[in-house]
Design a protein around this motif. Structure first.
Motif, PDB file in Angstrom:
ATOM      1  N   THR A 240       0.837  -1.204   0.000  1.00 45.76           N
ATOM      2  CA  THR A 240       0.000   0.000   0.000  1.00 45.76           C
ATOM      3  C   THR A 240       0.872   1.255   0.000  1.00 45.76           C
ATOM      4  OG1 THR A 240      -0.142  -0.081   2.422  1.00 45.76           O
ATOM      5  CG2 THR A 240      -1.952  -1.096   1.179  1.00 45.76           C
ATOM      6  N   SER A 241       2.096   1.134   0.534  1.00 45.69           N
ATOM      7  CA  SER A 241       3.009   2.285   0.557  1.00 45.69           C
ATOM      8  C   SER A 241       3.406   2.714  -0.854  1.00 45.69           C
ATOM      9  CB  SER A 241       4.261   1.951   1.375  1.00 45.69           C
ATOM     10  OG  SER A 241       4.961   0.854   0.810  1.00 45.69           O
ATOM     11  N   VAL A 242       3.308   1.788  -1.813  1.00 52.13           N
ATOM     12  CA  VAL A 242       3.593   2.144  -3.210  1.00 52.13           C
ATOM     13  C   VAL A 242       2.601   3.199  -3.693  1.00 52.13           C
ATOM     14  CG1 VAL A 242       3.674   1.272  -5.581  1.00 52.13           C
ATOM     15  CG2 VAL A 242       4.622  -0.097  -3.709  1.00 52.13           C
ATOM     16  N   GLY A 243       1.319   3.004  -3.368  1.00 53.99           N
ATOM     17  CA  GLY A 243       0.299   3.972  -3.759  1.00 53.99           C
ATOM     18  C   GLY A 243       0.540   5.332  -3.144  1.00 53.99           C
ATOM     19  N   MET A 244       0.975   5.355  -1.875  1.00 50.32           N
ATOM     20  CA  MET A 244       1.291   6.623  -1.224  1.00 50.32           C
ATOM     21  C   MET A 244       2.439   7.335  -1.926  1.00 50.32           C
ATOM     22  SD  MET A 244       1.156   5.394   2.739  1.00 50.32           S
ATOM     23  CE  MET A 244       1.869   6.957   3.261  1.00 50.32           C
ATOM     24  N   ALA A 245       3.486   6.572  -2.219  1.00 48.71           N
ATOM     25  CA  ALA A 245       4.678   7.172  -2.823  1.00 48.71           C
ATOM     26  C   ALA A 245       4.395   7.716  -4.220  1.00 48.71           C
ATOM     27  CB  ALA A 245       5.804   6.141  -2.878  1.00 48.71           C
ATOM     28  N   ARG A 246       3.538   7.036  -4.963  1.00 49.74           N
ATOM     29  CA  ARG A 246       3.260   7.480  -6.322  1.00 49.74           C
ATOM     30  C   ARG A 246       2.535   8.821  -6.341  1.00 49.74           C
ATOM     31  NH1 ARG A 246       3.548   3.945 -10.621  1.00 49.74           N
ATOM     32  NH2 ARG A 246       1.713   4.878 -11.572  1.00 49.74           N
ATOM     33  N   ILE A 247       1.840   9.153  -5.253  1.00 50.55           N
ATOM     34  CA  ILE A 247       1.164  10.444  -5.177  1.00 50.55           C
ATOM     35  C   ILE A 247       2.097  11.524  -4.641  1.00 50.55           C
ATOM     36  CG2 ILE A 247      -0.793  11.664  -4.133  1.00 50.55           C
ATOM     37  CD1 ILE A 247      -2.303   9.046  -4.168  1.00 50.55           C
ATOM     38  N   GLY A 248       3.180  11.121  -3.966  1.00 50.38           N
ATOM     39  CA  GLY A 248       4.147  12.132  -3.554  1.00 50.38           C
ATOM     40  C   GLY A 248       4.699  12.002  -2.149  1.00 50.38           C
ATOM     41  N   SER A 249       4.172  11.098  -1.333  1.00 55.16           N
ATOM     42  CA  SER A 249       4.628  11.009   0.048  1.00 55.16           C
ATOM     43  C   SER A 249       6.005  10.370   0.160  1.00 55.16           C
ATOM     44  CB  SER A 249       3.640  10.184   0.876  1.00 55.16           C
ATOM     45  OG  SER A 249       4.131   9.982   2.188  1.00 55.16           O
ATOM     46  N   TYR A 250       6.828  10.905   1.071  1.00 60.21           N
ATOM     47  CA  TYR A 250       8.072  10.241   1.417  1.00 60.21           C
ATOM     48  C   TYR A 250       7.976   9.635   2.817  1.00 60.21           C
ATOM     49  CZ  TYR A 250       9.150  14.548   3.988  1.00 60.21           C
ATOM     50  OH  TYR A 250       9.105  15.622   4.849  1.00 60.21           O
ATOM     51  N   ILE A 251       6.772   9.639   3.404  1.00 59.98           N
ATOM     52  CA  ILE A 251       6.486   9.032   4.708  1.00 59.98           C
ATOM     53  C   ILE A 251       7.325   9.716   5.791  1.00 59.98           C
ATOM     54  CG2 ILE A 251       6.336   6.887   6.026  1.00 59.98           C
ATOM     55  CD1 ILE A 251       6.091   5.409   3.336  1.00 59.98           C
ATOM     56  N   GLY A 252       6.843  10.867   6.216  1.00 63.24           N
ATOM     57  CA  GLY A 252       7.591  11.718   7.122  1.00 63.24           C
ATOM     58  C   GLY A 252       7.643  11.233   8.551  1.00 63.24           C
ATOM     59  N   HIS A 253       8.545  11.817   9.307  1.00 67.54           N
ATOM     60  CA  HIS A 253       8.769  11.445  10.708  1.00 67.54           C
ATOM     61  C   HIS A 253       7.491  11.520  11.540  1.00 67.54           C
ATOM     62  CE1 HIS A 253      10.124  11.680  14.868  1.00 67.54           C
ATOM     63  NE2 HIS A 253       9.596  12.883  14.946  1.00 67.54           N
ATOM     64  N   GLY A 254       6.698  12.568  11.340  1.00 69.29           N
ATOM     65  CA  GLY A 254       5.534  12.796  12.186  1.00 69.29           C
ATOM     66  C   GLY A 254       4.253  12.203  11.647  1.00 69.29           C
ATOM     67  N   SER A 255       4.359  11.254  10.724  1.00 73.99           N
ATOM     68  CA  SER A 255       3.162  10.695  10.106  1.00 73.99           C
ATOM     69  C   SER A 255       2.946   9.253  10.546  1.00 73.99           C
ATOM     70  CB  SER A 255       3.290  10.753   8.581  1.00 73.99           C
ATOM     71  OG  SER A 255       2.048  10.485   7.963  1.00 73.99           O
ATOM     72  N   GLY A 256       1.716   8.919  10.888  1.00 72.76           N
ATOM     73  CA  GLY A 256       1.369   7.555  11.298  1.00 72.76           C
ATOM     74  C   GLY A 256       0.677   6.820  10.168  1.00 72.76           C
ATOM     75  N   GLU A 257       1.425   5.954   9.488  1.00 73.17           N
ATOM     76  CA  GLU A 257       0.847   5.169   8.391  1.00 73.17           C
ATOM     77  C   GLU A 257       0.711   3.717   8.811  1.00 73.17           C
ATOM     78  OE1 GLU A 257       2.664   8.675   6.214  1.00 73.17           O
ATOM     79  OE2 GLU A 257       3.513   7.246   7.632  1.00 73.17           O
ATOM     80  N   VAL A 258      -0.521   3.225   8.834  1.00 70.62           N
ATOM     81  CA  VAL A 258      -0.794   1.868   9.300  1.00 70.62           C
ATOM     82  C   VAL A 258      -1.683   1.163   8.298  1.00 70.62           C
ATOM     83  CG1 VAL A 258      -1.846   0.486  11.132  1.00 70.62           C
ATOM     84  CG2 VAL A 258      -0.587   2.563  11.722  1.00 70.62           C
ATOM     85  N   ALA A 259      -1.306  -0.067   7.931  1.00 69.31           N
ATOM     86  CA  ALA A 259      -2.112  -0.891   7.035  1.00 69.31           C
ATOM     87  C   ALA A 259      -2.589  -2.131   7.778  1.00 69.31           C
ATOM     88  CB  ALA A 259      -1.301  -1.291   5.804  1.00 69.31           C
TER      89      ALA A 259
END
Length: 334
Positions: A240-259
Motif C-alpha cells: 500500500t506504501s507504493v500507492g502513497m509514494a506514487r502520489i508524492g509522500s516520502y512518509i515523514g517522521h511525524g506521520s502515522g501510516e498503518v495498514a
C-alpha cells in the motif's frame, strides 16, 4: 471520479465492498466545533469472533495510536470489525466495539471473556475540537447499523475532519479484479487520508504558501477474497506504501501510516487437530502486489476527489482537489 490508475480492471463499484460480503458504515459528527466521526469495516462473517479471518498488519511509520495490532500480528487473525476514528476517540471506540461484540456473542450463546477490537485513527484536530471526544458507543453502533456494500466517500465518518497534501482529505476506496486459473478474485482498499505535504503532491500545483512538512496519518484497510496466508497477506499490505509514494509522500517522521488487511478465503478443518489453508503460489504474488498498489493510489485520490473545500478551526481555507484542478487549468490557459 472516472480514473485510469494502473493496468488492472476495477470491481463493479470500485469500492472495498466489491470483496463479497464486506460492508462499510459511517457515522458523522457535525456539531459546534466538532467535525469528526467513525467508519466501520465489517467482514462477511455474522460473528467474526467465532469465524475468525486470516489477517495481518503493517506499521509503515509508527506515529499512531492504533489498538489491536499486536494480537493480529501474533495470531494472524481478525475477530472483530475494524473501526476508524480520530486520535483521542480511540479508547471510547474500542470500548464501544467491546460492547458490540459482547452483545453479539451473547445472542449467539457464546461466553466472551476476551476480545481484540482493531481501532485505527488519524488526527483531525485542524478541523475538529478533538479534546471533546464526541464519538462513543452511540456513534459506533450507528455506523454499524448503516453498514452496506454502497457507501459515501469524502468528508464523512472518520474522514470528516481530515486533510491530505494540504487539501481536504477523507474516506476513499478502490478495487481491482485479479484473474487467476480462470477464476476472478477481488482486492479492495479503503483509506482515511490525513497526511502529506502540499509541495510534494504530484504535479506540484499548490501555492507555495500552503507548504508544510510531511506529517499526519493515513489508515489503509485492505480486503480480499484471494487465498493468502498471514505471511503472504502481510507482504501484500506492505505494498500500500507504493500507492502513497506514487502520489508524492516520502512518509515523514511525524506521520502515522498503518495498514491492516484480511482475506475472506476460508480456513478448513482437516481432522480434529489440524487446519488446511489454500494459498497462492509464491511466484504469482506480483498479481496481488500490483492490485493493492493500484487500489491504494486510487483510494487516496478518491478520498480527495469526493471531499469539498472546507474551513479549519482557525478560519483558514482548506482547498479541495476540485479547486486545485480548476486552478491548474486556468494557469495552463494563460
Amino acid at each position: 471520479m472516472n480514473m485510469s490508475i494502473g493496468q488492472m480492471p476495477h470491481g463493479e463499484r470500485n469500492l472495498i465492498t466489491d470483496v463479497p460480503g464486506v460492508k462499510v458504515g459511517h457515522e458523522t459528527v457535525d456539531r459546534d466545533d466538532c467535525h469528526t466521526g467513525v467508519t466501520v469495516i465489517l467482514p462477511p462473517q455474522h460473528n467474526p469472533f467465532t469465524e475468525k479471518l486470516t489477517a495481518a498488519a503493517h506499521v509503515i511509520n509508527g506515529f499512531g495510536k492504533t489498538l489491536g495490532l499486536i494480537q493480529v500480528e501474533e495470531l494472524g487473525t481478525l475477530e472483530t470489525p475494524i473501526a476508524i476514528t480520530n486520535t483521542l476517540n480511540v479508547g471510547k471506540v474500542h470500548d464501544a466495539m467491546v460492547s458490540y461484540m459482547v452483545d453479539l456473542c451473547a445472542k449467539d450463546g457464546v461466553k466472551l471473556t476476551s476480545v481484540n477490537p482493531v481501532v485505527c485513527e488519524c488526527n483531525d484536530s485542524r478541523m475538529s475540537d478533538i479534546a471533546r471526544r464526541p464519538v462513543g458507543e452511540k456513534e459506533v453502533f450507528a455506523a454499524i447499523s448503516h453498514a452496506s456494500d454502497q457507501f459515501v466517500q469524502g468528508a464523512v465518518g472518520a474522514g470528516r475532519g481530515t486533510t491530505c497534501y494540504g487539501m481536504k482529505g477523507g474516506i476513499g476506496s478502490s478495487s481491482r479484479l485479479m484473474e487467476i486459473d480462470r477464476k476472478t478474485y477481488t482486492m479492495g482498499v479503503l483509506v482515511q487520508s490525513n497526511y502529506g505535504s502540499s509541495g510534494d503532491f504530484r504535479d506540484c500545483c499548490l501555492p507555495p504558501d500552503l507548504a508544510e512538512c510531511d506529517q499526519g496519518s493515513i489508515i489503509l484497510i485492505v480486503a480480499t477474497d484471494l487465498p493468502l496466508s498471514h505471511r503472504q497477506l502481510k507482504r501484500v499490505i506492505k505494498r500500500t506504501s507504493v500507492g502513497m509514494a506514487r502520489i508524492g509522500s516520502y512518509i515523514g517522521h511525524g506521520s502515522g501510516e498503518v495498514a491492516v488487511g484480511f482475506t475472506t478465503a476460508p480456513v478448513e478443518n482437516c481432522g480434529d487437530s489440524f487446519q488446511c489453508q489454500m494459498m497462492l503460489r509464491e511466484d504469482l504474488m506480483n498479481i496481488p502486489f500490483r492490485a493493492v498498489g493500484e487500489c491504494a493510489e486510487e483510494a487516496i485520490l478518491q478520498s480527495m476527489w469526493h471531499a469539498h473545500a472546507d474551513t479549519a478551526l482557525d478560519g483558514s481555507h482548506i482547498p479541495s482537489l476540485h479547486e486545485y484542478i480548476k486552478e491548474k487549468a486556468l494557469k495552463e490557459e494563460k
